[in-house]
Design an enzyme around this catalytic site. Structure first.
Site, PDB file in Angstrom:
ATOM      1  CB  CYS A 104      39.088  36.269  46.231  1.00 32.83           C
ATOM      2  SG  CYS A 104      39.864  36.686  44.657  1.00 32.83           S
ATOM      3  NE  ARG A 157      39.926  33.279  40.678  1.00 30.02           N
ATOM      4  CZ  ARG A 157      39.572  34.145  41.627  1.00 30.02           C
ATOM      5  NH1 ARG A 157      40.126  34.071  42.821  1.00 30.02           N
ATOM      6  NH2 ARG A 157      38.671  35.073  41.377  1.00 30.02           N
TER       7      ARG A 157
END
Length: 235
Positions: free
Chosen positions: A44, A127
Site C-alpha cells: 500500500c 485493492r
C-alpha cells in the site's frame, strides 16, 4: 454491488482533506476511487507513493484521486506523514499525498462498493479501483488481490481510452495506447458495410465486415482530452 454504466453509489465521508460528498463534490471530473487493505503496509505504501507521484499526470486528463481504507483518520494522517518523512521508493523521497484518503472504520462505504471480499479477508478492503466519469457514472471496475500492487500506468491508460471513446465515438483494441489505430463501430446498414469493405469510406480499413479501423493520431486526442492539471487540482 455497484455495476458498470450505473450511478456510483453516493456517500458522505471524513477524509484527510476534510468532509466530502461523493460523487457530487467531484462533478465535472473523472475520479479514480480506490481502496487499499491497510495503512502502514508495504504494498500500500508503494501504491500511495506512486499515485501521489502521478497525481498531476492524472489531473492532466481531468482526473482526481480518492483513496479509502478502514483505518482511522488519525491512522491515515500518521501513515501519510511517515511516507513523507521516511519512505523512499524508486528514488522518490519526501512524497506528499495531497488527495483525500477516506476514514471508513465501520466499513460502510467499503461494503457498499464491494471492497470487502471474504475470500481475501473480512476486516480489510481489497485493492479495488472504480473509475467514475464526470456525470457520476461508474465506467470501470477492477479488483486486485492484497498481495499484488496495481499498475497505475494501466489505470491512466484506461482513462485515456474511455475519454477517447467518448470524444470520438470509437472503441479501442487490446493494448491500445494513444496514437494507435482505433476501432470504428460496426456499420448500421449493409450498404455502409459494403462500402467499407470495398475501401470506399475514406480513412477506414476493414479486415472483415465487423472489424474496421481508422487512424487517430495522438496529437488530436491530446488536444481533445488534455487539461491544465493546476486548474483541475485547484492549486
Amino acid at each position: 454491488m455497484p455495476r458498470l454504466n450505473e450511478p456510483a453509489p453516493a456517500f458522505t465521508a471524513v477524509t484527510t482533506q476534510g468532509e466530502i460528498s461523493f460523487p457530487d463534490d467531484f462533478a465535472g471530473h473523472w475520479v479514480v476511487f480506490f481502496s487499499h487493505p491497510a495503512d502502514f503496509t508495504p504494498v500500500c505504501t508503494s501504491e500511495f507513493m506512486t499515485f501521489a507521484h502521478m497525481e498531476e499526470e492524472f489531473a492532466a486528463y481531468n482526473t482526481k484521486l480518492l483513496g479509502l481504507s478502514i483505518d482511522s483518520l488519525y491512522g491515515h494522517i500518521a501513515w501519510l506523514r511517515l511516507i513523507t518523512e521516511r519512505m523512499e521508493y524508486r528514488g522518490w523521497k519526501n512524497v506528499e499525498v495531497h488527495f483525500p484518503l477516506i476514514e471508513d472504520i465501520k466499513m460502510e462505504i467499503a461494503r457498499k462498493y464491494g471492497m470487502i471480499q471474504p475470500g481475501e479477508g473480512d476486516t480489510q478492503a481489497v485493492r479495488a479501483v472504480f473509475i467514475v466519469d464526470p456525470q457520476g457514472i461508474l465506467r470501470t471496475i477492477m479488483y486486485y488481490p492484497m498481495s499484488t500492487g496495481r499498475n497505475m500506468r494501466e489505470i491512466l491508460r484506461i482513462i485515456k481510452a474511455l475519454q477517447t471513446t467518448d470524444e470520438f465515438d470509437v472503441a479501442t483494441p487490446a493494448d491500445w495506447v494513444p496514437g494507435e489505430r482505433v476501432i470504428v463501430p460496426t456499420a448500421g446498414s449493409c450498404g455502409i458495410a459494403k462500402e467499407r469493405m470495398q475501401g470506399e469510406v475514406e480513412g477506414v480499413e476493414c479486415v472483415d465486415w465487423f472489424y474496421c479501423t481508422k487512424a487517430l493520431d495522438e496529437q488530436t486526442i491530446e488536444q481533445a482530452i488534455r487539461r491544465d492539471p493546476k486548474e483541475v487540482l485547484g492549486r
